[in-house]
Design a protein around this motif. Sequence first.
Motif, PDB file in Angstrom:
ATOM      1  N   PHE A  59     -13.151  -4.896   0.555  1.00 31.90           N
ATOM      2  CA  PHE A  59     -12.128  -5.936  -0.048  1.00 31.90           C
ATOM      3  C   PHE A  59     -12.920  -7.046   0.076  1.00 31.90           C
ATOM      4  O   PHE A  59     -13.799  -7.194   0.708  1.00 31.90           O
ATOM      5  CB  PHE A  59     -10.823  -6.041   0.396  1.00 31.90           C
ATOM      6  N   ARG A  60     -12.395  -8.137  -0.929  1.00 27.98           N
ATOM      7  CA  ARG A  60     -13.022  -9.412  -0.788  1.00 27.98           C
ATOM      8  C   ARG A  60     -11.868 -10.424  -1.115  1.00 27.98           C
ATOM      9  O   ARG A  60     -11.083 -10.255  -1.887  1.00 27.98           O
ATOM     10  CB  ARG A  60     -14.110  -9.593  -1.377  1.00 27.98           C
ATOM     11  N   GLN A  61     -12.151 -11.647  -0.405  1.00 22.72           N
ATOM     12  CA  GLN A  61     -11.031 -12.642  -0.792  1.00 22.72           C
ATOM     13  C   GLN A  61     -11.679 -14.025  -1.133  1.00 22.72           C
ATOM     14  O   GLN A  61     -12.404 -14.463  -0.122  1.00 22.72           O
ATOM     15  CB  GLN A  61      -9.998 -12.725   0.352  1.00 22.72           C
ATOM     16  N   PRO A  62     -11.829 -14.159  -2.351  1.00 21.67           N
ATOM     17  CA  PRO A  62     -12.560 -15.581  -2.688  1.00 21.67           C
ATOM     18  C   PRO A  62     -11.670 -17.089  -2.333  1.00 21.67           C
ATOM     19  O   PRO A  62     -10.355 -16.802  -2.010  1.00 21.67           O
ATOM     20  CB  PRO A  62     -12.781 -15.468  -4.257  1.00 21.67           C
ATOM     21  N   PRO A  63     -12.326 -17.748  -2.107  1.00 24.68           N
ATOM     22  CA  PRO A  63     -11.543 -19.165  -1.789  1.00 24.68           C
ATOM     23  C   PRO A  63     -10.291 -19.200  -2.524  1.00 24.68           C
ATOM     24  O   PRO A  63     -10.393 -19.496  -4.157  1.00 24.68           O
ATOM     25  CB  PRO A  63     -12.597 -20.385  -1.796  1.00 24.68           C
ATOM     26  N   GLY A  64      -9.155 -19.633  -2.104  1.00 29.15           N
ATOM     27  CA  GLY A  64      -7.968 -19.848  -2.799  1.00 29.15           C
ATOM     28  C   GLY A  64      -7.516 -18.905  -3.562  1.00 29.15           C
ATOM     29  O   GLY A  64      -6.603 -18.890  -4.306  1.00 29.15           O
ATOM     30  N   LYS A  65      -7.899 -17.572  -3.418  1.00 21.54           N
ATOM     31  CA  LYS A  65      -7.330 -16.442  -4.364  1.00 21.54           C
ATOM     32  C   LYS A  65      -7.110 -15.293  -3.436  1.00 21.54           C
ATOM     33  O   LYS A  65      -7.313 -15.200  -2.151  1.00 21.54           O
ATOM     34  CB  LYS A  65      -8.649 -15.954  -5.044  1.00 21.54           C
ATOM     35  N   GLU A  66      -6.340 -14.320  -4.107  1.00 24.62           N
ATOM     36  CA  GLU A  66      -5.691 -13.398  -3.131  1.00 24.62           C
ATOM     37  C   GLU A  66      -6.983 -12.344  -2.901  1.00 24.62           C
ATOM     38  O   GLU A  66      -7.825 -12.210  -3.559  1.00 24.62           O
ATOM     39  CB  GLU A  66      -4.684 -12.361  -3.928  1.00 24.62           C
ATOM     40  N   ARG A  67      -6.724 -11.343  -1.846  1.00 26.45           N
ATOM     41  CA  ARG A  67      -7.602 -10.390  -1.474  1.00 26.45           C
ATOM     42  C   ARG A  67      -7.784  -9.246  -2.744  1.00 26.45           C
ATOM     43  O   ARG A  67      -6.847  -8.850  -3.255  1.00 26.45           O
ATOM     44  CB  ARG A  67      -7.117  -9.764  -0.203  1.00 26.45           C
ATOM     45  N   GLU A  68      -8.843  -8.711  -3.096  1.00 29.70           N
ATOM     46  CA  GLU A  68      -9.312  -8.111  -4.027  1.00 29.70           C
ATOM     47  C   GLU A  68      -9.896  -6.771  -3.433  1.00 29.70           C
ATOM     48  O   GLU A  68     -10.800  -6.684  -2.782  1.00 29.70           O
ATOM     49  CB  GLU A  68     -10.323  -8.629  -4.983  1.00 29.70           C
ATOM     50  N   PHE A  69      -9.358  -5.475  -3.912  1.00 36.83           N
ATOM     51  CA  PHE A  69      -9.987  -4.160  -3.670  1.00 36.83           C
ATOM     52  C   PHE A  69     -11.454  -4.108  -4.328  1.00 36.83           C
ATOM     53  O   PHE A  69     -11.363  -4.558  -5.627  1.00 36.83           O
ATOM     54  CB  PHE A  69      -8.960  -3.179  -4.070  1.00 36.83           C
ATOM     55  N   LEU A  70     -12.354  -3.559  -3.600  1.00 36.28           N
ATOM     56  CA  LEU A  70     -13.819  -3.371  -4.265  1.00 36.28           C
ATOM     57  C   LEU A  70     -14.074  -1.938  -4.368  1.00 36.28           C
ATOM     58  O   LEU A  70     -14.502  -1.437  -5.463  1.00 36.28           O
ATOM     59  CB  LEU A  70     -14.677  -4.164  -3.627  1.00 36.28           C
ATOM     60  N   ALA A  71     -13.953  -1.096  -3.292  1.00 38.78           N
ATOM     61  CA  ALA A  71     -14.490   0.304  -3.341  1.00 38.78           C
ATOM     62  C   ALA A  71     -14.022   0.954  -2.053  1.00 38.78           C
ATOM     63  O   ALA A  71     -13.629   0.348  -1.058  1.00 38.78           O
ATOM     64  CB  ALA A  71     -16.092  -0.041  -3.115  1.00 38.78           C
ATOM     65  N   VAL A  72     -13.804   2.103  -2.242  1.00 41.68           N
ATOM     66  CA  VAL A  72     -13.477   3.251  -1.142  1.00 41.68           C
ATOM     67  C   VAL A  72     -14.508   4.230  -1.158  1.00 41.68           C
ATOM     68  O   VAL A  72     -14.976   4.741  -2.147  1.00 41.68           O
ATOM     69  CB  VAL A  72     -12.095   3.607  -1.408  1.00 41.68           C
ATOM     70  N   ILE A  73     -14.712   4.952   0.063  1.00 43.81           N
ATOM     71  CA  ILE A  73     -15.189   6.140   0.450  1.00 43.81           C
ATOM     72  C   ILE A  73     -14.473   7.012   1.235  1.00 43.81           C
ATOM     73  O   ILE A  73     -14.200   6.347   2.200  1.00 43.81           O
ATOM     74  CB  ILE A  73     -16.659   5.738   0.774  1.00 43.81           C
ATOM     75  N   VAL A  74     -14.315   7.960   0.880  1.00 54.04           N
ATOM     76  CA  VAL A  74     -13.304   8.851   1.660  1.00 54.04           C
ATOM     77  C   VAL A  74     -14.119   9.708   2.642  1.00 54.04           C
ATOM     78  O   VAL A  74     -15.370   9.935   2.860  1.00 54.04           O
ATOM     79  CB  VAL A  74     -12.610   9.900   0.606  1.00 54.04           C
ATOM     80  N   ALA A  75     -13.303  10.116   3.712  1.00 53.00           N
ATOM     81  CA  ALA A  75     -13.754  11.279   4.621  1.00 53.00           C
ATOM     82  C   ALA A  75     -13.579  12.403   3.759  1.00 53.00           C
ATOM     83  O   ALA A  75     -12.873  12.587   3.228  1.00 53.00           O
ATOM     84  CB  ALA A  75     -12.770  11.167   5.819  1.00 53.00           C
ATOM     85  N   ALA A  76     -14.669  13.281   4.212  1.00 53.79           N
ATOM     86  CA  ALA A  76     -14.898  14.446   3.411  1.00 53.79           C
ATOM     87  C   ALA A  76     -13.909  15.513   3.511  1.00 53.79           C
ATOM     88  O   ALA A  76     -13.637  15.922   2.451  1.00 53.79           O
ATOM     89  CB  ALA A  76     -16.329  15.219   4.061  1.00 53.79           C
ATOM     90  N   ASP A  77     -12.892  15.594   4.428  1.00 56.27           N
ATOM     91  CA  ASP A  77     -11.961  16.500   4.385  1.00 56.27           C
ATOM     92  C   ASP A  77     -10.522  15.882   4.443  1.00 56.27           C
ATOM     93  O   ASP A  77      -9.599  16.525   4.681  1.00 56.27           O
ATOM     94  CB  ASP A  77     -11.982  17.196   5.972  1.00 56.27           C
ATOM     95  N   ARG A  78     -10.443  14.689   3.892  1.00 56.77           N
ATOM     96  CA  ARG A  78      -9.026  13.811   3.889  1.00 56.77           C
ATOM     97  C   ARG A  78      -9.365  13.025   2.566  1.00 56.77           C
ATOM     98  O   ARG A  78      -8.804  11.645   2.598  1.00 56.77           O
ATOM     99  CB  ARG A  78      -8.900  13.054   5.007  1.00 56.77           C
ATOM    100  N   ILE A  79      -9.282  13.849   1.382  1.00 54.29           N
ATOM    101  CA  ILE A  79      -9.270  12.940   0.156  1.00 54.29           C
ATOM    102  C   ILE A  79      -8.034  12.562  -0.232  1.00 54.29           C
ATOM    103  O   ILE A  79      -7.775  11.382  -0.521  1.00 54.29           O
ATOM    104  CB  ILE A  79      -9.917  13.623  -1.049  1.00 54.29           C
TER     105      ILE A  79
END
Length: 131
Positions: free
Chosen positions: A37-57
């Motif tokens: 995730f990222r949070q720019p100055p003065g803004k809300e946190r933003e989701f960027l990317a996810v990578i799953v565990a192989a057996d827990r999608i």
Amino acid sequence: QVHLIESGGGLVQPGASLTVSCLASGRDFSTLTMGWFRQPPGKEREFLAVIVAADRITHWAALIGPGGMTYYSDSVRDRFTISRDNRNNTVSLQMSVLRPEDTAKYYCAADPDGSGEFEYWGRGAQVTVSS
């Protein structure tokens, strides 16, 4: 309990590439779904990317599709790559063609059950894109 420590932030020029990494401890890393995730100055946190565990999608299956392991927000899909190294308990985010608007604090997070809820967070790494 999962502990997360980000590294690799810094100051780069527009157009440059940078990789931020996150070291996890406290649980079997291979079972953790990891996100950035990222949070720019003065803004809300933003989701960027996810990578799953192989057996827990689980929760992420509908977004990722069959045979996949990763999912990205539209804003970074073509420029950022998430990867994991289960041997070294690390998840990384490779960022390319960085823009000033990518300036933010970057956080890694862990979803321990693949439920879609990120329960554990690092303290973040600052990335500044400026000429």
